[in-house]
Write a protein that holds these residues in place. Structure first.
Motif, PDB file in Angstrom:
ATOM      1  N   ASN A  98      12.850  -5.792 -13.795  1.00 27.89           N
ATOM      2  CA  ASN A  98      11.494  -5.772 -13.251  1.00 27.89           C
ATOM      3  C   ASN A  98      11.066  -7.205 -13.025  1.00 27.89           C
ATOM      4  O   ASN A  98      11.196  -8.040 -13.920  1.00 27.89           O
ATOM      5  N   ARG A 134       7.759  -9.332 -11.958  1.00 27.86           N
ATOM      6  CA  ARG A 134       6.310  -9.316 -11.728  1.00 27.86           C
ATOM      7  C   ARG A 134       5.776 -10.726 -11.896  1.00 27.86           C
ATOM      8  O   ARG A 134       5.331 -11.100 -12.979  1.00 27.86           O
ATOM      9  N   ASP A 159       6.124  -7.798  -7.132  1.00 24.46           N
ATOM     10  CA  ASP A 159       6.240  -6.702  -8.091  1.00 24.46           C
ATOM     11  C   ASP A 159       7.363  -5.778  -7.635  1.00 24.46           C
ATOM     12  O   ASP A 159       7.161  -4.864  -6.853  1.00 24.46           O
ATOM     13  N   ASN A 202       6.393  -2.619  -5.418  1.00 25.19           N
ATOM     14  CA  ASN A 202       4.994  -2.385  -5.768  1.00 25.19           C
ATOM     15  C   ASN A 202       4.094  -3.508  -5.276  1.00 25.19           C
ATOM     16  O   ASN A 202       2.906  -3.507  -5.565  1.00 25.19           O
ATOM     17  N   GLY A 203       4.675  -4.475  -4.563  1.00 28.40           N
ATOM     18  CA  GLY A 203       3.903  -5.593  -4.035  1.00 28.40           C
ATOM     19  C   GLY A 203       3.088  -5.182  -2.825  1.00 28.40           C
ATOM     20  O   GLY A 203       3.132  -4.031  -2.363  1.00 28.40           O
TER      21      GLY A 203
END
Length: 178
Positions: A55, A57, A62, A87-88
């Protein structure tokens, strides 16, 4: 009469200071690492990993990479399967895959010629808020590993993924002998 030498010196000092400020701004990624520095588990506190996933972040990035498995064939080649969640807020591209065995993966686009999972000159497109599954069944994009020899005895394979926005991301793909 004006002092031309003094004016030139003042201008040179001003331009040097402006260049220094601009250079520092361009070299700062906002997460404590300079531009171009690879993102790795040990370098950044915003990166967490476990075998088969990572992951990232940091600084507006993200990404979640899960279920990364290097499927190794007895011939020495193979494929890398994984899911990548962006997720960005901006589109991302996977542009290159490299392994510790000295090989570069071959990126193959999904069925769609444009849109999420498609291959263009920047790599495999990963739209914001979506998950792209890299597989070998022909429905989604895939990563072929033509030079995966010598990995059969390993439990994990170090892999480097190069993204357009996130930069270099290192992970340990689990090894499956097919």
């Amino acid at each position: 009469m004006r002092n031309a030498t003094g004016e030139r010196a003042t201008l040179a000092v001003f331009l040097s200071a402006a260049l220094a400020v601009l250079t520092m701004g361009c070299a700062n990624t906002g997460d404590g690492r300079s531009s171009g520095t690879p993102v790795s588990v040990n370098a950044t506190s915003g990166v967490t990993s476990s075998p088969g996933g990572v992951n990232v972040r940091i600084a507006g990035i993200d990404l979640a990479i899960t279920d990364a498995v290097a499927h190794i064939e007895s011939s020495g080649g193979g494929t890398l399967t994984m899911s990548v969640r962006n997720n960005g807020s901006v589109p991302e591209h996977l542009g290159m895959v490299a392994t510790s065995t000295g090989g570069r993966g071959v990126l193959v686009g999904g069925r769609s010629t444009e849109g999420n999972g498609s291959l263009d000159t920047a790599g495999i497109l990963l739209q914001p808020g979506t998950t792209v599954t890299f597989d070998a069944d022909g429905t989604g994009p895939s990563v072929e590993l033509p030079h995966a020899r010598g990995t059969q005895a390993r439990r994990t394979l170090p892999v480097t993924l190069q993204f357009g926005v996130a930069g270099l991301v290192h992970l340990e793909a689990r090894v499956s002998k097919d």
